[in-house]
Design a protein around this motif. Structure first.
Motif, PDB file in Angstrom:
ATOM      1  N   TYR A   5      64.815   1.781  43.991  1.00 46.40           N
ATOM      2  CA  TYR A   5      63.829   2.277  44.928  1.00 46.40           C
ATOM      3  C   TYR A   5      64.161   1.554  46.388  1.00 46.40           C
ATOM      4  O   TYR A   5      64.539   0.595  46.579  1.00 46.40           O
ATOM      5  N   THR A   6      63.925   2.580  47.534  1.00 47.59           N
ATOM      6  CA  THR A   6      64.318   2.171  49.010  1.00 47.59           C
ATOM      7  C   THR A   6      63.120   1.372  49.703  1.00 47.59           C
ATOM      8  O   THR A   6      61.929   2.034  49.667  1.00 47.59           O
ATOM      9  N   VAL A   7      63.416   0.304  50.073  1.00 47.91           N
ATOM     10  CA  VAL A   7      62.418  -0.653  50.889  1.00 47.91           C
ATOM     11  C   VAL A   7      62.615  -0.455  52.172  1.00 47.91           C
ATOM     12  O   VAL A   7      63.836  -0.287  52.506  1.00 47.91           O
ATOM     13  N   TRP A   8      61.484   0.020  52.741  1.00 41.48           N
ATOM     14  CA  TRP A   8      61.494   0.306  54.056  1.00 41.48           C
ATOM     15  C   TRP A   8      60.552  -0.561  54.948  1.00 41.48           C
ATOM     16  O   TRP A   8      60.661  -0.546  56.227  1.00 41.48           O
ATOM     17  N   GLY A   9      59.611  -1.432  54.623  1.00 41.10           N
ATOM     18  CA  GLY A   9      59.185  -2.175  55.011  1.00 41.10           C
ATOM     19  C   GLY A   9      58.202  -3.255  54.472  1.00 41.10           C
ATOM     20  O   GLY A   9      58.382  -3.446  53.268  1.00 41.10           O
ATOM     21  N   LYS A  10      57.301  -3.956  55.211  1.00 41.50           N
ATOM     22  CA  LYS A  10      56.490  -5.088  54.276  1.00 41.50           C
ATOM     23  C   LYS A  10      55.233  -5.286  55.273  1.00 41.50           C
ATOM     24  O   LYS A  10      55.137  -5.277  56.195  1.00 41.50           O
ATOM     25  N   VAL A  11      54.054  -5.347  54.465  1.00 37.41           N
ATOM     26  CA  VAL A  11      52.922  -5.830  55.181  1.00 37.41           C
ATOM     27  C   VAL A  11      52.916  -7.112  55.640  1.00 37.41           C
ATOM     28  O   VAL A  11      53.451  -7.975  55.034  1.00 37.41           O
TER      29      VAL A  11
ATOM     30  N   ASP B  14      58.085  -6.197  67.006  1.00 37.79           N
ATOM     31  CA  ASP B  14      58.899  -5.144  67.831  1.00 37.79           C
ATOM     32  C   ASP B  14      57.887  -3.816  67.387  1.00 37.79           C
ATOM     33  O   ASP B  14      57.776  -3.165  66.435  1.00 37.79           O
ATOM     34  N   LEU B  15      56.993  -3.552  68.542  1.00 44.18           N
ATOM     35  CA  LEU B  15      56.248  -2.372  68.309  1.00 44.18           C
ATOM     36  C   LEU B  15      56.769  -0.986  67.873  1.00 44.18           C
ATOM     37  O   LEU B  15      56.014  -0.179  67.226  1.00 44.18           O
ATOM     38  N   GLU B  16      57.960  -0.745  68.197  1.00 35.43           N
ATOM     39  CA  GLU B  16      58.745   0.822  67.765  1.00 35.43           C
ATOM     40  C   GLU B  16      58.671   0.555  66.449  1.00 35.43           C
ATOM     41  O   GLU B  16      58.976   1.626  65.598  1.00 35.43           O
ATOM     42  N   ASN B  17      58.806  -0.693  65.654  1.00 31.53           N
ATOM     43  CA  ASN B  17      59.086  -0.937  64.351  1.00 31.53           C
ATOM     44  C   ASN B  17      58.049  -1.577  63.394  1.00 31.53           C
ATOM     45  O   ASN B  17      58.136  -2.159  62.765  1.00 31.53           O
ATOM     46  N   THR B  18      56.869  -1.147  64.155  1.00 33.84           N
ATOM     47  CA  THR B  18      55.366  -1.743  63.482  1.00 33.84           C
ATOM     48  C   THR B  18      54.774  -0.531  63.378  1.00 33.84           C
ATOM     49  O   THR B  18      54.406   0.355  63.999  1.00 33.84           O
ATOM     50  N   LEU B  19      53.950  -0.358  62.038  1.00 36.07           N
ATOM     51  CA  LEU B  19      53.193   0.772  61.693  1.00 36.07           C
ATOM     52  C   LEU B  19      51.756   0.058  61.514  1.00 36.07           C
ATOM     53  O   LEU B  19      51.572  -0.942  61.004  1.00 36.07           O
ATOM     54  N   TYR B  20      50.799   0.837  61.926  1.00 38.29           N
ATOM     55  CA  TYR B  20      49.361   0.590  61.970  1.00 38.29           C
ATOM     56  C   TYR B  20      48.875   1.530  60.866  1.00 38.29           C
ATOM     57  O   TYR B  20      48.973   2.918  61.149  1.00 38.29           O
ATOM     58  N   MET B  21      48.182   1.132  59.813  1.00 40.78           N
ATOM     59  CA  MET B  21      47.694   2.068  58.830  1.00 40.78           C
ATOM     60  C   MET B  21      46.311   1.922  58.598  1.00 40.78           C
ATOM     61  O   MET B  21      45.926   0.533  58.017  1.00 40.78           O
ATOM     62  N   ASP B  22      45.273   2.620  58.965  1.00 43.09           N
ATOM     63  CA  ASP B  22      43.846   2.323  59.071  1.00 43.09           C
ATOM     64  C   ASP B  22      43.414   3.126  57.642  1.00 43.09           C
ATOM     65  O   ASP B  22      43.545   4.493  57.572  1.00 43.09           O
ATOM     66  N   VAL B  23      42.910   2.397  56.757  1.00 40.57           N
ATOM     67  CA  VAL B  23      42.333   2.802  55.585  1.00 40.57           C
ATOM     68  C   VAL B  23      40.999   3.028  55.490  1.00 40.57           C
ATOM     69  O   VAL B  23      40.077   2.077  55.959  1.00 40.57           O
ATOM     70  N   VAL B  24      40.373   4.078  54.936  1.00 38.63           N
ATOM     71  CA  VAL B  24      39.051   4.208  54.642  1.00 38.63           C
ATOM     72  C   VAL B  24      38.837   4.720  53.227  1.00 38.63           C
ATOM     73  O   VAL B  24      39.559   5.248  52.561  1.00 38.63           O
TER      74      VAL B  24
ATOM     75  N   GLN C 246      50.139   5.218  62.504  1.00 39.72           N
ATOM     76  CA  GLN C 246      50.752   5.462  63.746  1.00 39.72           C
ATOM     77  C   GLN C 246      51.801   4.223  63.780  1.00 39.72           C
ATOM     78  O   GLN C 246      51.426   2.975  63.682  1.00 39.72           O
ATOM     79  N   VAL C 247      52.680   4.400  64.687  1.00 41.42           N
ATOM     80  CA  VAL C 247      53.524   3.705  65.159  1.00 41.42           C
ATOM     81  C   VAL C 247      53.132   2.846  66.143  1.00 41.42           C
ATOM     82  O   VAL C 247      52.260   3.343  67.238  1.00 41.42           O
ATOM     83  N   ALA C 248      53.198   1.350  66.231  1.00 45.87           N
ATOM     84  CA  ALA C 248      52.486   0.507  67.096  1.00 45.87           C
ATOM     85  C   ALA C 248      52.677   0.897  68.502  1.00 45.87           C
ATOM     86  O   ALA C 248      51.846   0.669  69.382  1.00 45.87           O
ATOM     87  N   ALA C 249      53.843   1.386  68.830  1.00 49.06           N
ATOM     88  CA  ALA C 249      54.323   1.756  70.140  1.00 49.06           C
ATOM     89  C   ALA C 249      53.543   2.644  70.852  1.00 49.06           C
ATOM     90  O   ALA C 249      53.409   2.953  72.118  1.00 49.06           O
ATOM     91  N   ASP C 250      52.951   3.571  70.015  1.00 49.67           N
ATOM     92  CA  ASP C 250      52.203   4.880  70.241  1.00 49.67           C
ATOM     93  C   ASP C 250      50.555   4.592  70.432  1.00 49.67           C
ATOM     94  O   ASP C 250      49.982   5.272  70.863  1.00 49.67           O
ATOM     95  N   ALA C 251      50.249   3.167  69.933  1.00 46.81           N
ATOM     96  CA  ALA C 251      48.546   2.907  69.780  1.00 46.81           C
ATOM     97  C   ALA C 251      48.193   2.960  71.261  1.00 46.81           C
ATOM     98  O   ALA C 251      49.012   2.442  72.123  1.00 46.81           O
ATOM     99  N   ALA C 252      46.982   3.384  71.322  1.00 46.75           N
ATOM    100  CA  ALA C 252      46.284   3.562  72.735  1.00 46.75           C
ATOM    101  C   ALA C 252      45.419   2.145  72.674  1.00 46.75           C
ATOM    102  O   ALA C 252      45.015   1.991  71.615  1.00 46.75           O
TER     103      ALA C 252
ATOM    104  N   ILE D  59      52.361  -3.033  59.120  1.00 47.30           N
ATOM    105  CA  ILE D  59      53.754  -3.105  58.348  1.00 47.30           C
ATOM    106  C   ILE D  59      54.670  -3.173  59.476  1.00 47.30           C
ATOM    107  O   ILE D  59      54.934  -2.298  60.196  1.00 47.30           O
ATOM    108  N   ALA D  60      55.621  -3.911  59.026  1.00 47.20           N
ATOM    109  CA  ALA D  60      56.764  -4.215  59.782  1.00 47.20           C
ATOM    110  C   ALA D  60      58.022  -3.484  59.116  1.00 47.20           C
ATOM    111  O   ALA D  60      58.217  -3.685  57.937  1.00 47.20           O
TER     112      ALA D  60
END
Length: 173
Positions: A135-141, A3-13, A167-173, A25-26
């Protein structure tokens, strides 16, 4: 299919801006609809881009998300105060659940008050079930836990790793 609207991409440097990898992250709006909405809102605003992981404890968790003092691209960046701020948005009421704090779980950081979560979050390296229902769980890797495992440790972290882009996966270009 995710579900791309409920998936996050987090790029780490790392501190030098060299890529460490992507974490997927789902999101769990079924557990914490208001917290998921906040994370997505801040991600869509670019608020997490440049934010450091200021508290990373071996065997426990990696904490970041202080968009006020932890954003290396902001004039308000203050390494000594990273972890003490939030966003300009109001704090959130807790959305505690029975979901266990285990490896890969993403949860909101907060102060002593259960209703003080704002923008900061943490990702569990392993079993942290002593945090359950507090604590509030909001997602999982779902992918890239190796990247999370490689986040530089410290409390506080010297020359911390940071989020290059969230970014939210649905927004990723």
């Amino acid at each position: 299919m995710a579900d791309l609207e409920n998936t996050l991409y987090m790029d780490v440097v790392n501190a030098n801006g060299e890529a460490k990898g992507r974490v997927t992250i789902a999101l769990r709006p079924d557990l914490a609809p208001n917290h998921v909405a906040r994370i997505k809102e801040l991600a869509r605003e670019g608020a997490y881009d440049g934010v450091v992981f200021h508290r990373v404890i071996e065997g426990f968790m990696a904490q970041g998300g202080d968009v006020q003092f932890g954003n290396t691209g902001s004039s308000s960046f203050n390494a000594g105060r990273a972890g003490m701020g939030g966003s300009s948005k109001p704090n959130l009421k807790q959305e505690f659940s029975r979901e266990p704090h285990v490896r890969g779980v993403c949860s909101m950081a907060r102060s002593q008050s259960p209703d003080s979560a704002n923008s900061q979050f943490f990702i569990c390296f392993g079993d942290a079930t002593f945090l359950d229902r507090q604590y509030t769980v909001w997602g999982k890797v779902t992918d890239g836990m190796d990247v999370v495992d490689g986040i530089k440790r410290g409390e506080p972290v010297r020359e911390p790793d940071r989020i290059a882009k969230m970014q939210v996966a649905a927004d990723a270009a």
